[in-house]
Design a protein around this motif. Structure first.
Motif, PDB file in Angstrom:
ATOM      1  N   LEU A 140     -35.285  -8.070  -1.175  1.00 40.85           N
ATOM      2  CA  LEU A 140     -36.284  -9.036  -0.723  1.00 40.85           C
ATOM      3  C   LEU A 140     -37.620  -8.864  -1.436  1.00 40.85           C
ATOM      4  CD1 LEU A 140     -35.616  -8.958   3.136  1.00 40.85           C
ATOM      5  CD2 LEU A 140     -34.654 -10.489   1.422  1.00 40.85           C
ATOM      6  N   SER A 141     -37.773  -7.774  -2.174  1.00 41.90           N
ATOM      7  CA  SER A 141     -39.022  -7.560  -2.901  1.00 41.90           C
ATOM      8  C   SER A 141     -39.064  -8.461  -4.130  1.00 41.90           C
ATOM      9  CB  SER A 141     -39.146  -6.095  -3.331  1.00 41.90           C
ATOM     10  OG  SER A 141     -40.306  -5.922  -4.122  1.00 41.90           O
ATOM     11  N   ARG A 142     -40.170  -9.183  -4.325  1.00 44.55           N
ATOM     12  CA  ARG A 142     -40.294 -10.130  -5.442  1.00 44.55           C
ATOM     13  C   ARG A 142     -41.251  -9.617  -6.514  1.00 44.55           C
ATOM     14  NH1 ARG A 142     -42.583 -14.717  -4.731  1.00 44.55           N
ATOM     15  NH2 ARG A 142     -43.960 -14.041  -3.042  1.00 44.55           N
ATOM     16  N   GLY A 143     -41.556  -8.327  -6.472  1.00 42.39           N
ATOM     17  CA  GLY A 143     -42.511  -7.779  -7.421  1.00 42.39           C
ATOM     18  C   GLY A 143     -42.129  -8.027  -8.869  1.00 42.39           C
ATOM     19  N   ILE A 144     -43.137  -8.195  -9.709  1.00 42.10           N
ATOM     20  CA  ILE A 144     -42.912  -8.402 -11.141  1.00 42.10           C
ATOM     21  C   ILE A 144     -43.758  -7.400 -11.914  1.00 42.10           C
ATOM     22  CG2 ILE A 144     -42.428 -10.855 -10.838  1.00 42.10           C
ATOM     23  CD1 ILE A 144     -45.206 -11.388 -12.004  1.00 42.10           C
ATOM     24  N   SER A 145     -43.617  -7.385 -13.227  1.00 43.18           N
ATOM     25  CA  SER A 145     -44.384  -6.488 -14.086  1.00 43.18           C
ATOM     26  C   SER A 145     -44.627  -7.180 -15.411  1.00 43.18           C
ATOM     27  CB  SER A 145     -43.639  -5.165 -14.291  1.00 43.18           C
ATOM     28  OG  SER A 145     -42.266  -5.378 -14.563  1.00 43.18           O
ATOM     29  N   GLY A 146     -45.713  -6.795 -16.069  1.00 42.71           N
ATOM     30  CA  GLY A 146     -46.035  -7.431 -17.342  1.00 42.71           C
ATOM     31  C   GLY A 146     -47.262  -6.812 -17.981  1.00 42.71           C
ATOM     32  N   VAL A 147     -47.777  -7.497 -19.003  1.00 48.21           N
ATOM     33  CA  VAL A 147     -48.904  -6.996 -19.794  1.00 48.21           C
ATOM     34  C   VAL A 147     -50.070  -7.958 -19.651  1.00 48.21           C
ATOM     35  CG1 VAL A 147     -49.717  -6.398 -22.094  1.00 48.21           C
ATOM     36  CG2 VAL A 147     -47.346  -5.917 -21.450  1.00 48.21           C
ATOM     37  N   LEU A 148     -51.239  -7.411 -19.353  1.00 50.28           N
ATOM     38  CA  LEU A 148     -52.477  -8.180 -19.262  1.00 50.28           C
ATOM     39  C   LEU A 148     -53.533  -7.457 -20.079  1.00 50.28           C
ATOM     40  CD1 LEU A 148     -54.288 -10.405 -18.141  1.00 50.28           C
ATOM     41  CD2 LEU A 148     -54.564  -9.025 -16.049  1.00 50.28           C
ATOM     42  N   LYS A 149     -54.057  -8.130 -21.105  1.00 57.02           N
ATOM     43  CA  LYS A 149     -54.964  -7.505 -22.056  1.00 57.02           C
ATOM     44  C   LYS A 149     -54.226  -6.312 -22.681  1.00 57.02           C
ATOM     45  CE  LYS A 149     -58.793  -9.036 -19.161  1.00 57.02           C
ATOM     46  NZ  LYS A 149     -58.795 -10.375 -19.728  1.00 57.02           N
ATOM     47  N   ASP A 150     -54.749  -5.105 -22.592  1.00 58.57           N
ATOM     48  CA  ASP A 150     -54.055  -3.927 -23.099  1.00 58.57           C
ATOM     49  C   ASP A 150     -53.541  -3.055 -21.967  1.00 58.57           C
ATOM     50  OD1 ASP A 150     -54.323  -4.558 -25.741  1.00 58.57           O
ATOM     51  OD2 ASP A 150     -56.223  -3.489 -25.979  1.00 58.57           O
ATOM     52  N   ALA A 151     -53.279  -3.666 -20.817  1.00 65.10           N
ATOM     53  CA  ALA A 151     -52.867  -2.896 -19.644  1.00 65.10           C
ATOM     54  C   ALA A 151     -51.469  -3.301 -19.190  1.00 65.10           C
ATOM     55  CB  ALA A 151     -53.857  -3.092 -18.506  1.00 65.10           C
ATOM     56  N   LEU A 152     -50.727  -2.323 -18.715  1.00 60.55           N
ATOM     57  CA  LEU A 152     -49.446  -2.565 -18.065  1.00 60.55           C
ATOM     58  C   LEU A 152     -49.709  -2.806 -16.588  1.00 60.55           C
ATOM     59  CD1 LEU A 152     -46.313  -2.545 -18.046  1.00 60.55           C
ATOM     60  CD2 LEU A 152     -46.465  -0.070 -17.630  1.00 60.55           C
ATOM     61  N   VAL A 153     -49.178  -3.902 -16.056  1.00 63.33           N
ATOM     62  CA  VAL A 153     -49.361  -4.280 -14.650  1.00 63.33           C
ATOM     63  C   VAL A 153     -47.998  -4.232 -13.965  1.00 63.33           C
ATOM     64  CG1 VAL A 153     -50.145  -6.053 -13.038  1.00 63.33           C
ATOM     65  CG2 VAL A 153     -51.312  -5.761 -15.244  1.00 63.33           C
ATOM     66  N   VAL A 154     -47.911  -3.493 -12.854  1.00 62.19           N
ATOM     67  CA  VAL A 154     -46.645  -3.369 -12.124  1.00 62.19           C
ATOM     68  C   VAL A 154     -46.901  -3.573 -10.643  1.00 62.19           C
ATOM     69  CG1 VAL A 154     -44.657  -1.907 -11.619  1.00 62.19           C
ATOM     70  CG2 VAL A 154     -45.804  -1.706 -13.834  1.00 62.19           C
ATOM     71  N   ASN A 155     -46.131  -4.490 -10.034  1.00 60.65           N
ATOM     72  CA  ASN A 155     -46.213  -4.720  -8.589  1.00 60.65           C
ATOM     73  C   ASN A 155     -45.326  -3.734  -7.836  1.00 60.65           C
ATOM     74  OD1 ASN A 155     -46.167  -8.370  -8.883  1.00 60.65           O
ATOM     75  ND2 ASN A 155     -47.852  -6.945  -9.140  1.00 60.65           N
ATOM     76  N   PHE A 156     -45.878  -3.119  -6.786  1.00 61.15           N
ATOM     77  CA  PHE A 156     -45.114  -2.264  -5.880  1.00 61.15           C
ATOM     78  C   PHE A 156     -45.124  -2.890  -4.490  1.00 61.15           C
ATOM     79  CE2 PHE A 156     -45.752   0.669  -9.276  1.00 61.15           C
ATOM     80  CZ  PHE A 156     -44.760   1.639  -9.161  1.00 61.15           C
ATOM     81  N   PRO A 157     -44.121  -2.584  -3.672  1.00 61.90           N
ATOM     82  CA  PRO A 157     -44.116  -3.091  -2.293  1.00 61.90           C
ATOM     83  C   PRO A 157     -45.249  -2.482  -1.474  1.00 61.90           C
ATOM     84  CG  PRO A 157     -41.934  -2.300  -2.957  1.00 61.90           C
ATOM     85  CD  PRO A 157     -42.906  -1.818  -3.987  1.00 61.90           C
TER      86      PRO A 157
END
Length: 460
Positions: free
Chosen positions: A105-122
Motif C-alpha cells: 500500500l506504500s506509494r513512495g517514489i525516489s528520484g533525483v532533484l538538482k544534485d540530490a537523491l530524494v527517497v520517500n519513506f513511510p
C-alpha cells in the motif's frame, strides 16, 4: 530530512519516524544537516523538497505515502524531481512484502532533484528502520553517480567515498560533504511556505530538540509534559506551533516565546502530570493571548493487587491490556505461583518500593488475610486514586474498623470500595476479575457504565 505529517506539524504527535531515520543516518556517517516538518499539503511539501535538495546530497521524506486522502507525498515529489530512480522504492516495497502484505500500500517514489537523491519513506518508524537497512548501502554510490563521479565505468565498481556503505564493506567510510561544491550552474529556488518554516540544523532547531528529548524520556519511562501553542490572538511573542517540554521538576527544553508564558506553564506542570489528563490553557500578554495545549506523557498507572489469589492472577494478566503496570503484593511466599510472577511486572512482600512514580489503584483480593488492615494502611500513605477490598461488608467490616482505629484520615477510609467491582453476576475468578476491571474502567473514565444502546435495557 523532511517529515510530512499533520500531527507532527501541529504538535499532537512526536516525530518518531524522523528520529529513527536521523539516528540511523548519523550512525552510518552522514551529517544530518537540515530537518523540516510540514503538513500534508503539496504547496508546503514541494518548496520544502526544492529547498532541501538545493543544500544537501540526500533528501529523505517520511510520511504521506499511503492511500489516505491527505497522503500526497508521492505526487509532490513527482512534481519536483527531474529524473526518477524507482529502484530504491521498489526494493523497500519488495523487502516489506516479505514481512507484511500492507507494504504494497506504500506509494513512495525516489528520484533525483538538482544534485540530490530524494527517497520517500513511510510514516511508520518500524517501516523506516527496515526500509533504510535495504537501501542505505546504495546511497553513497548513487550520490557519486548523480554528481558525475563515474570512475567505475571503465572497470569494476569503485568504493564510494560517501557514508552509507557500512553493510557492504564492513566499516564506515569517511564522510564527504560536497554540498557547497561549485560544480554545475547556480539554481534559484522558491523559499518554502512560511507555514512550513525554513530548515535549520537539527542541533539548533528548538522544535526538534523538544521532540527528540521527549522521545528519549518516553523510552526511559520519565514523566514529561509537552506544551504546544495552538492558537494566537494579537501579536504576543509566541508563534503557533512553538513547544516547551517540562518534567516534574520544571522546564527541560524549548520555550513558548517569553518568560511569562514559560513560568505560567511551569507552575501548572506538576498538577497536570499528576492528573494525567490533557488540557488547554489560555495565557495573556500585553501584546495578545495564546492557547496552549498541555499533553502529559506519564508512566502507566499501576494496579497494586494484594494477595496472590486466583482472582489476583486474572487481574494481573488482564490489567496489562487495559494500560496498567500490574504489581503484586504478597507476604506469604508459598502463595505466589510462577503464573503470578509471570503476570506481574513487580512482586513484593510489602508496599515498600512502590512509592513515587505513576498513579496507583489498589485492589485487595483476600479479605481472610489477617494483614488486610496493615497492608491497606501502608498503601493509603501512597495516596492511591482507588482502593477496593473484595468481599461483602460482613467480611470486610472489621478490617475497615481496624483502619479507623489507626487514626487514619476518615475521608480516605470512606473512599474504600467494598464490595469492589460492577454487579455483573460474577462467580468464577475470571468473572470476578472482569467485574473489578470494568469498575476500574468506569472509575477512570468517569462514565456511568450503562448500556451504550439504551433501547436494549428498555426491551429487556
Amino acid at each position: 530530512m523532511l517529515t510530512i505529517s499533520d500531527g507532527v506539524f501541529y504538535g499532537t504527535r512526536t516525530d518518531d519516524s524522523g528520529r529513527v531515520l536521523a539516528e540511523a543516518l548519523s550512525e552510518a556517517g552522514f551529517e544530518v544537516a537540515d530537518r523540516m516538518v510540514v503538513q500534508d499539503d503539496r504547496k508546503d511539501i514541494e518548496p520544502a523538497l526544492a529547498n532541501l535538495a538545493e543544500h544537501n546530497d540526500l533528501v529523505l521524506t517520511t510520511g504521506g505515502t499511503g492511500l489516505g486522502p491527505r497522503d500526497v507525498t508521492p505526487e509532490a515529489t513527482l512534481a519536483v524531481i527531474e529524473r526518477q530512480a524507482p529502484g530504491f522504492a521498489e526494493a523497500m516495497r519488495a523487502d516489506g512484502r516479505a514481512k507484511t502484505p500492507m507494504a504494497i500500500l506504500s506509494r513512495g517514489i525516489s528520484g533525483v532533484l538538482k544534485d540530490a537523491l530524494v527517497v520517500n519513506f513511510p510514516g511508520s518508524p518500524k517501516a523506516c528502520r527496515e526500509g533504510l537497512e535495504v537501501v542505505l548501502p546504495l546511497f553513497g554510490h548513487a550520490m557519486d553517480l548523480i554528481t558525475g563521479y563515474t570512475a567505475h565505468k571503465d572497470g569494476p565498481p569503485q568504493k564510494s567515498s560517501r557514508p552509507g556503505d557500512v553493510n557492504l564493506e564492513g566499516k564506515k567510510p569517511e564522510s564527504h560533504d560536497h554540498s557547497n561544491s561549485s560544480d554545475g550552474p547556480d539554481r534559484a529556488v522558491a523559499d518554502p511556505s512560511p507555514k512550513a518554516a525554513a530548515p535549520t540544523s537539527d542541533r539548533a532547531d528548538p522544535a526538534w530538540d523538544v521532540t527528540s528529548t521527549l522521545a528519549r524520556r518516553i523510552e526511559s519511562g520519565e514523566d514529561s509534559l509537552l506544551a504546544t501553542a495552538i492558537s494566537r490572538q494579537g501579536a504576543p511573542p509566541c508563534s503557533v506551533g512553538q513547544k516547551m517540554l517540562l518534567g516534574p521538576g520544571g522546564p527541560l527544553t524549548g520555550t513558548l516565546g517569553c518568560s511569562d508564558f514559560d513560568t505560567a506553564i511551569a507552575s501548572e506542570a506538576a498538577q497536570v502530570l499528576v492528573s494525567g489528563v490533557s488540557t488547554v490553557r489560555t495565557l495573556t500578554h500585553d501584546l495578545g493571548t495564546i492557547e496552549v495545549y498541555l499533553e502529559p506523557y506519564t508512566r502507566k498507572p499501576r494496579l497494586v493487587v494484594v494477595g496472590a489469589t486466583p482472582v489476583a492472577l486474572w487481574l494481573l494478566r488482564w490489567s496489562r491490556d487495559l494500560g496498567y503496570e500490574p504489581v503484586l503484593v504478597e507476604d506469604r511466599e508459598g502463595w505466589i505461583t510462577p503464573e503470578h510472577r509471570q503476570a506481574a511486572t513487580k512482586v513484593g512482600a510489602t508496599a515498600g518500593g512502590i512509592a513515587g512514580g505513576s498513579p496507583i489503584d489498589v485492589v485487595h483480593t483476600d479479605h481472610e488475610s489477617p494483614a488486610v488492615a496493615e497492608q491497606i494502611a501502608a498503601l493509603l500513605e501512597l495516596k492511591p486514586r482507588f482502593v477496593g477490598i473484595i468481599g461483602s461488608a460482613r467480611h470486610t467490616g472489621h478490617h475497615i474498623e481496624q483502619l479507623r482505629g489507626r487514626g487514619l484520615d476518615a475521608g480516605l477510609i470512606d473512599r474504600i470500595q467494598s464490595p469492589v467491582g460492577l454487579n455483573l453476576g460474577a462467580k468464577s475468578p475470571p468473572e470476578i476479575a472482569l467485574s473489578i476491571l470494568a469498575g476500574l474502567m468506569r472509575f477512570r473514565s468517569g462514565r456511568s457504565g450503562e448500556w451504550l444502546d439504551r433501547r436494549f435495557e428498555e426491551k429487556n
